[in-house]
Design a protein around this motif. Structure first.
Motif, PDB file in Angstrom:
ATOM      1  N   HIS A  45       0.837  -1.203   0.000  1.00  0.00           N
ATOM      2  CA  HIS A  45       0.000   0.000   0.000  1.00  0.00           C
ATOM      3  C   HIS A  45       0.872   1.252   0.000  1.00  0.00           C
ATOM      4  O   HIS A  45       0.915   1.970  -0.989  1.00  0.00           O
ATOM      5  N   LEU A  46       1.595   1.502   1.065  1.00  0.00           N
ATOM      6  CA  LEU A  46       2.444   2.698   1.125  1.00  0.00           C
ATOM      7  C   LEU A  46       3.909   2.373   1.400  1.00  0.00           C
ATOM      8  O   LEU A  46       4.698   3.268   1.699  1.00  0.00           O
ATOM      9  N   LEU A  48       5.181   0.735   3.915  1.00  0.00           N
ATOM     10  CA  LEU A  48       5.564   0.731   5.334  1.00  0.00           C
ATOM     11  C   LEU A  48       5.799  -0.706   5.814  1.00  0.00           C
ATOM     12  O   LEU A  48       5.337  -1.664   5.200  1.00  0.00           O
ATOM     13  N   CYS A  62      -1.518  -5.630   8.130  1.00  0.00           N
ATOM     14  CA  CYS A  62      -0.653  -4.455   8.226  1.00  0.00           C
ATOM     15  C   CYS A  62      -1.115  -3.560   9.383  1.00  0.00           C
ATOM     16  O   CYS A  62      -2.303  -3.253   9.496  1.00  0.00           O
ATOM     17  N   TRP A  64      -0.751  -0.490   9.822  1.00  0.00           N
ATOM     18  CA  TRP A  64      -1.012   0.907   9.463  1.00  0.00           C
ATOM     19  C   TRP A  64      -2.432   1.134   8.968  1.00  0.00           C
ATOM     20  O   TRP A  64      -3.138   2.023   9.467  1.00  0.00           O
ATOM     21  N   HIS A  65      -2.888   0.354   7.989  1.00  0.00           N
ATOM     22  CA  HIS A  65      -4.233   0.583   7.427  1.00  0.00           C
ATOM     23  C   HIS A  65      -5.021  -0.698   7.224  1.00  0.00           C
ATOM     24  O   HIS A  65      -5.992  -0.721   6.462  1.00  0.00           O
ATOM     25  N   SER A  67      -4.585  -3.673   5.735  1.00  0.00           N
ATOM     26  CA  SER A  67      -4.538  -4.625   4.629  1.00  0.00           C
ATOM     27  C   SER A  67      -4.010  -5.963   5.156  1.00  0.00           C
ATOM     28  O   SER A  67      -3.151  -6.003   6.036  1.00  0.00           O
ATOM     29  N   VAL A  80      -7.065  -1.854   2.481  1.00  0.00           N
ATOM     30  CA  VAL A  80      -7.166  -0.838   3.528  1.00  0.00           C
ATOM     31  C   VAL A  80      -8.571  -0.691   4.115  1.00  0.00           C
ATOM     32  O   VAL A  80      -9.547  -0.567   3.395  1.00  0.00           O
TER      33      VAL A  80
HETATM   34  S1  FES Z   1       0.836   0.742   4.668  1.00  0.00           S
HETATM   35 FE1  FES Z   1      -0.042  -1.246   4.875  1.00  0.00          FE
HETATM   36  S2  FES Z   1      -2.136  -0.940   4.603  1.00  0.00           S
HETATM   37 FE2  FES Z   1      -1.266   1.040   4.395  1.00  0.00          FE
END
Ligand code: FES
Length: 121
Positions: A45-46, A48, A62, A64-65, A67, A80
């Motif tokens: 996704h980004l 990270l 993940c 962060w968001h 996924s 996400v």
């Molecule tokens: S960085 Fe993993 S879902 Fe956004």
């Protein structure tokens, strides 16, 4: 392709991620049903780190968001849906994705020999 030692076998356990640096890449190592799995420690996704994600069976979410990915196949299981662990309503998911389409993670062949985990990049 060559096999590179990434960790000692004892460092790689079920339900947790061990991060190793191999050939300049951050590689996540874990075990699923006893078998070592290796994947790039990078969310598509980004970009990270996935290493602090929640593990359930062969899946990692993940942090962060939200996924979710299969750590064995690399397949994307969910895209996400949250923000740093806080579930977000459906109508926000498009904004959180920031235009990124669902994608899987990169997996690598991993094996064990003489107490070491070998990764084939
Ligand atoms: S960085 Fe993993 S879902 Fe956004």
């Amino acid at each position: 392709m060559s096999k590179t030692e990434a960790a000692k076998s004892a460092q790689v356990v079920e339900g947790a991620v061990h991060v190793a640096s191999v050939a300049g890449k951050s590689i996540a190592l874990t075990r699923v049903k006893g078998t070592v799995q290796a994947f790039e420690n990078k969310c598509p996704h980004l970009g990270l780190a996935l290493s602090r994600g929640k593990i359930e069976g062969s899946a990692i979410t993940c942090p962060w968001h939200g996924s979710k990915f299969d750590m064995c196949s690399g397949k994307n299981l969910d895209w996400v849906n949250s923000f740093v662990g806080i579930p977000m309503p459906d109508w926000t998911h498009g904004m959180i994705s920031m235009g990124k389409k669902p994608a899987g993670i990169t997996t690598f062949k991993a094996s064990e020999k003489d107490g070491a985990v070998l990764v084939d990049l």
